[in-house]
Scaffold this motif. Structure first.
Motif, PDB file in Angstrom:
ATOM      1  N   VAL A 171       0.791  -1.230   0.000  1.00  0.00           N
ATOM      2  CA  VAL A 171       0.000   0.000   0.000  1.00  0.00           C
ATOM      3  C   VAL A 171       0.824   1.282   0.000  1.00  0.00           C
ATOM      4  CG1 VAL A 171      -1.836  -1.220   1.226  1.00  0.00           C
ATOM      5  CG2 VAL A 171      -0.236   0.206   2.532  1.00  0.00           C
ATOM      6  N   TRP A 217      -4.890   4.230  -8.028  1.00  0.00           N
ATOM      7  CA  TRP A 217      -3.633   3.627  -8.478  1.00  0.00           C
ATOM      8  C   TRP A 217      -3.434   3.871  -9.964  1.00  0.00           C
ATOM      9  CZ3 TRP A 217       0.940   2.260  -7.216  1.00  0.00           C
ATOM     10  CH2 TRP A 217       1.675   1.311  -7.947  1.00  0.00           C
ATOM     11  N   ASN A 276      -4.515   5.745   6.861  1.00  0.00           N
ATOM     12  CA  ASN A 276      -5.599   6.419   6.145  1.00  0.00           C
ATOM     13  C   ASN A 276      -5.200   6.850   4.741  1.00  0.00           C
ATOM     14  OD1 ASN A 276      -7.396   6.238   8.320  1.00  0.00           O
ATOM     15  ND2 ASN A 276      -6.603   8.117   9.255  1.00  0.00           N
ATOM     16  N   THR A 288      -2.583   6.248   1.567  1.00  0.00           N
ATOM     17  CA  THR A 288      -1.656   5.268   0.989  1.00  0.00           C
ATOM     18  C   THR A 288      -1.386   5.608  -0.467  1.00  0.00           C
ATOM     19  OG1 THR A 288      -3.503   3.809   0.440  1.00  0.00           O
ATOM     20  CG2 THR A 288      -2.418   3.447   2.559  1.00  0.00           C
ATOM     21  N   TRP A 316      -1.054  10.280  -3.788  1.00  0.00           N
ATOM     22  CA  TRP A 316      -1.570   9.600  -2.606  1.00  0.00           C
ATOM     23  C   TRP A 316      -3.061   9.342  -2.788  1.00  0.00           C
ATOM     24  CZ3 TRP A 316       1.995   7.758   0.504  1.00  0.00           C
ATOM     25  CH2 TRP A 316       3.235   8.394   0.605  1.00  0.00           C
ATOM     26  N   SER A 317      -3.586   8.488  -1.957  1.00  0.00           N
ATOM     27  CA  SER A 317      -5.004   8.120  -2.096  1.00  0.00           C
ATOM     28  C   SER A 317      -5.949   9.281  -1.817  1.00  0.00           C
ATOM     29  CB  SER A 317      -5.344   6.950  -1.154  1.00  0.00           C
ATOM     30  OG  SER A 317      -5.013   7.267   0.186  1.00  0.00           O
ATOM     31  N   ASP A 318      -5.449  10.367  -1.203  1.00  0.00           N
ATOM     32  CA  ASP A 318      -6.294  11.549  -0.998  1.00  0.00           C
ATOM     33  C   ASP A 318      -6.210  12.519  -2.165  1.00  0.00           C
ATOM     34  OD1 ASP A 318      -3.760  12.595  -0.675  1.00  0.00           O
ATOM     35  OD2 ASP A 318      -4.090  13.377   1.351  1.00  0.00           O
ATOM     36  N   LYS A 330      -8.638  -1.464   3.609  1.00  0.00           N
ATOM     37  CA  LYS A 330     -10.090  -1.360   3.704  1.00  0.00           C
ATOM     38  C   LYS A 330     -10.581  -1.532   5.131  1.00  0.00           C
ATOM     39  CE  LYS A 330     -14.361  -3.576   2.037  1.00  0.00           C
ATOM     40  NZ  LYS A 330     -14.895  -4.681   1.187  1.00  0.00           N
ATOM     41  N   ALA A 334      -5.155  -0.585  -1.043  1.00  0.00           N
ATOM     42  CA  ALA A 334      -5.379   0.336   0.067  1.00  0.00           C
ATOM     43  C   ALA A 334      -5.959  -0.470   1.220  1.00  0.00           C
ATOM     44  CB  ALA A 334      -6.344   1.450  -0.346  1.00  0.00           C
ATOM     45  N   LEU A 340      -7.262  -5.751   2.482  1.00  0.00           N
ATOM     46  CA  LEU A 340      -6.777  -4.759   1.528  1.00  0.00           C
ATOM     47  C   LEU A 340      -7.630  -4.855   0.271  1.00  0.00           C
ATOM     48  CD1 LEU A 340      -2.908  -5.379   1.820  1.00  0.00           C
ATOM     49  CD2 LEU A 340      -4.372  -3.942   3.276  1.00  0.00           C
ATOM     50  N   ASN A 398      -6.828  -0.020  -4.913  1.00  0.00           N
ATOM     51  CA  ASN A 398      -6.742   1.424  -4.736  1.00  0.00           C
ATOM     52  C   ASN A 398      -7.298   2.098  -5.994  1.00  0.00           C
ATOM     53  OD1 ASN A 398      -6.034   4.110  -4.362  1.00  0.00           O
ATOM     54  ND2 ASN A 398      -3.823   3.743  -4.360  1.00  0.00           N
TER      55      ASN A 398
END
Length: 774
Positions: free
Chosen positions: A89, A246, A220, A222, A133-135, A229, A227, A240, A243
């Protein structure tokens, strides 16, 4: 270092007969000569398959030891599962290939290189332009800056377990654009490729509070193919999922579930179908291989399993060759299940008691027989279910060594340590563990790298191979000579004194006492038992090395439990005398016998260590060294015995690293007195070190020429061999039980797993041709 990535590294890590010419031998290869690093002794065994052969979707259930206490791999209580999650991740600038060498991870970096060497070393990272990033925030210099400050070791508010390399950085800054990061070093650092792997977002590393607590129980933000879960600590699993942000190849699996399963319960979990892949020990691997063997017909053709097995799967028909015991013969499940240890005579006696006239004894025996039948029925059912798995085999990036505590006692003398080493047949010891598993029997030739890794070279010649005559000569030079036990030496000294002192009456009384003692001693010497056992707390202790006593096989011995009595060097049956020159009379010095305390673990899964340990004891006996073997509980083995120096000999393993100049230095650093008067050993639990080895490590870490760094590491290794503080024996086996239709997963060896390529084969599809298996 774990094979799961290059980031987390293990937290728990004048020679009279050595001519200068041995150590001065050139270690760099000339132009055109073969690279001494060679190839890995065993490559990955993962059933590789092209992505177009793998079904889209599915859940992979993977057995792990536990849900980790922290997901911050830079903290002291991080564990292998912490690293596994981080690898799936989080970004890593480098990943390891099948040879254990770092390669740029192109999902995160377009390039990374040294752009300046003088006056300061400067490394320029060019990030992948889609890396986020995932955000939604771009991965950038701010994340590198935050991680450097957290790990530099200048702010004690950050609870870090290690800062190797980060403390050499002078500054981290944005490059020519948002996709460039410039890292300037205050001092040259050869292992700069080890840094920023894994890379955490600035939300985790930006402040001490965030670093210490923010990533302990959750992640939070990644940036990997998966990611996080869900984390179910009560249920013991981590889920996981793909993502959605990604930018690389989409993960084939929909979900990856890491399920906590204790090591000794994994065969049961596999049989119940609770997991699809699990790392297992050699005894569990034997069960799975035996189940596969039973699934084959008389001609060896495999029975249908309902799914296509990938090409190149293990040849279970030959996997058990040389094992003896559990896999020997045609006994099927009964050959190693409950009751397998019962001899025909014992079975007949059990039946007779259960049907005898003594009702009380009959009832008790009938109950015991009923329990055995139930256990056997459960075992048989498990074996049937285990046919749905295969064993994938490789060698771990770790090696098992014999450690010799040089702090005090006989082993403080380098000549005695070298004698111990020269008494060992390392290939035979490796064969005890690796040959039954069909893995290559190749003794490890380096303390600092393994075959295939860039820094590897077999430097064992600095110490020499097995030579019992040389071992005996070393011991004699150290003052250890053939002689009787302590009491005989004391009596001889007493008798000498009596010639000049004491009355005739006193002499007569002493003479009578001596005759009585001698008679008692002679009677004791006639006893056929070789070893005496005693229990001390959590220890089970016995002495190996009484001269000319019969060998025996103890029911509690690993040699009996794992069925390896027929292995080379195993104990002969009870009552068999040792060959005439097989053992030497015990050695003594100043009235004291040469006896070394050999500490071994006693828990499940450590049978192979005990087998190797007992064989080492026999080898040492052949040169006159006695051993007192103590089997201790696993939970106290390392902390109470190894780390505290409460041992003479011990067996334990170290992981190897792609960056030995950084990671191996504390393991071999010369112990120094601490401020409180104690000895600071870092991770050097053998307490053996030299200034010269330390200097070579210091030079290697500060050299930016990679070939020169390798040369310095190899020179350091030759000197570590010469000091004989630890003797590498064999690379640890890596064994996974895996669903046959699972591709790109299994025994990875050195290689970093590629999580996005793992998955289940499409129906009717086979994997690509797998590497040849030994």
């Amino acid at each position: 270092m774990s094979h799961h990535g290059v980031g987390p590294r293990a937290v728990m890590r004048s020679v009279a007969f050595l001519t200068a010419g041995v150590l001065a031998a050139p270690l760099l290869t000339a132009c055109g000569e073969e690279d001494p690093a060679g190839r890995p002794a065993a490559g990955p065994d993962i059933a590789p398959a092209a992505r177009d052969r793998i079904a889209d979707g599915g859940t992979l259930r993977w057995a792990v030891d536990a849900v980790p206490e922290t997901f911050n791999t830079f903290q002291a209580d991080a564990d292998p599962t912490s690293a596994r999650v981080a690898n799936a991740v989080l970004p890593s600038m480098y990943r390891l290939d099948a040879g254990g060498r770092p390669q740029v991870d192109t999902d995160y970096l377009e390039s990374a290189k040294i752009v300046e060497r003088e006056p300061r070393q400067v490394v320029l990272y060019k990030l992948h332009q889609e890396a986020v990033w995932s955000d939604g925030r771009e991965i950038g210099a701010a994340d590198f800056v935050a991680q450097w400050r957290a790990l530099a070791g200048k702010d004690s508010a950050y609870w870090t377990a290690r800062n190797a390399g980060y403390e050499r950085i002078e500054k981290v800054e944005r490059g020519g654009n948002d996709l460039e990061v410039r890292v300037t070093f205050a001092r040259p650092y050869a292992d700069w490729k080890s840094l920023f792997s894994p890379l955490y977002p600035k939300q985790v590393t930006g402040t001490p509070d965030a670093f210490n607590d923010g990533a302990r129980k959750k992640l939070n933000v990644t940036a990997g193919p998966f990611a996080v879960k869900d984390i179910d600590r009560k249920g013991g699993k981590i889920t996981l999922t793909r993502n959605p942000r990604w930018w690389g190849r989409q993960a084939k699996l929909s979900e990856l579930v890491l399920r906590a399963v204790p090591r000794d319960k994994r065969a049961e979990a596999l049989a119940k179908g609770e997991v699809d892949i699990a790392e297992i020990d050699s005894s569990q691997a034997q069960r799975v291989m035996l189940a596969g063997k039973e699934a084959q017909g008389p001609e060896g053709s495999a029975s249908p399993r309902g799914s296509a097995a990938p090409q190149g799967s293990p040849d279970v028909r030959g996997a058990g060759q040389g094992l003896g015991g559990p896999l020997a013969g045609a006994g099927g499940t009964l050959a190693q299940g409950p009751g397998a240890a019962l001899t025909p005579a014992q079975s007949l006696r059990s039946w007779a008691i259960a049907h005898g006239s003594d009702e009380k004894a009959a009832d008790k025996e009938a109950g015991a027989r009923k329990k055995r039948r139930a256990a056997l029925a459960e075992y048989t059912a498990q074996q049937s279910a285990l046919r749905g798995y295969e064993v994938r085999r490789s060698l771990e990036p770790a090696f098992t060594q014999l450690a010799l505590n040089g702090a005090d006692g006989p082993l403080a003398d380098e000549r005695v340590r070298r004698a111990v080493a020269r008494a060992l047949d390392r290939k035979e010891l490796a064969g005890l563990v690796l040959k039954p598993l069909g893995l290559p029997v190749v003794p490890v030739g380096s303390h600092l790298a393994l075959s295939g890794q860039a820094a590897y070279a077999d430097s064992s010649g600095a110490l020499g191979g097995q030579d019992t005559d040389e071992a005996r000569a070393l011991l004699a030079d150290a003052g250890w000579e053939e002689g009787g036990p302590i009491r005989e030496t004391e009596k001889a000294a007493g008798a000498e004194g009596e010639k000049t002192a004491g009355s005739k009456e006193e002499k007569s009384e002493k003479k009578t006492e001596q005759k009585s003692e001698k008679k008692s001693d002679d009677e004791a010497d006639k006893k056929p038992e070789k070893k005496t056992e005693k229990k001390t707390g959590d220890e089970d202790t016995y002495v190996v090395g009484d001269d000319n006593k019969p060998y025996e096989t103890d029911d509690d011995s690993p040699l009996a439990r794992d069925g390896s009595q027929n292995a080379p060097g195993a104990y002969a049956p009870r009552g068999t005398r040792a060959p005439g020159d097989a053992a030497r009379a015990p050695l003594a010095k100043n009235g004291k016998p040469l006896t070394l305390r050999f500490v071994l673990p006693s828990g499940p899964g450590t049978e192979s260590l005990r087998t190797v340990g007992e064989r080492i004891a026999v080898m040492l006996e052949q040169v006159g060294i006695r051993t007192e073997i103590s089997k201790v509980a696993d939970d106290s083995y390392f902390k109470d015995h190894i780390a505290n120096g409460q041992y003479d000999l011990a067996l334990y393993s170290w992981p190897t690293s792609a960056f030995p100049a950084t990671d191996a230095r504390p393991i071999y650093a010369k112990p120094v007195p601490a401020a409180d008067g104690s000895l600071s050993v870092e991770q050097n639990y053998t307490r053996v070190g030299t200034n010269q080895v330390d200097q070579l490590f210091d030079q290697a870490i500060s050299t930016l020429d990679e070939s020169e760094t390798r040369s310095l590491i190899r020179k350091a290794d030759a000197r570590i061999w010469a000091a004989a503080g630890s003797i590498p024996l064999y690379q640890r086996p890596q064994l996974y039980a895996v669903r046959p239709h699972l591709a790109n997963a299994g025994a990875f060896g050195f290689q970093t797993p590629v999580y996005e390529d793992m998955g289940f084969l499409k129906e009717g599809t086979t994997a690509s041709e797998s590497p040849a298996r030994n």
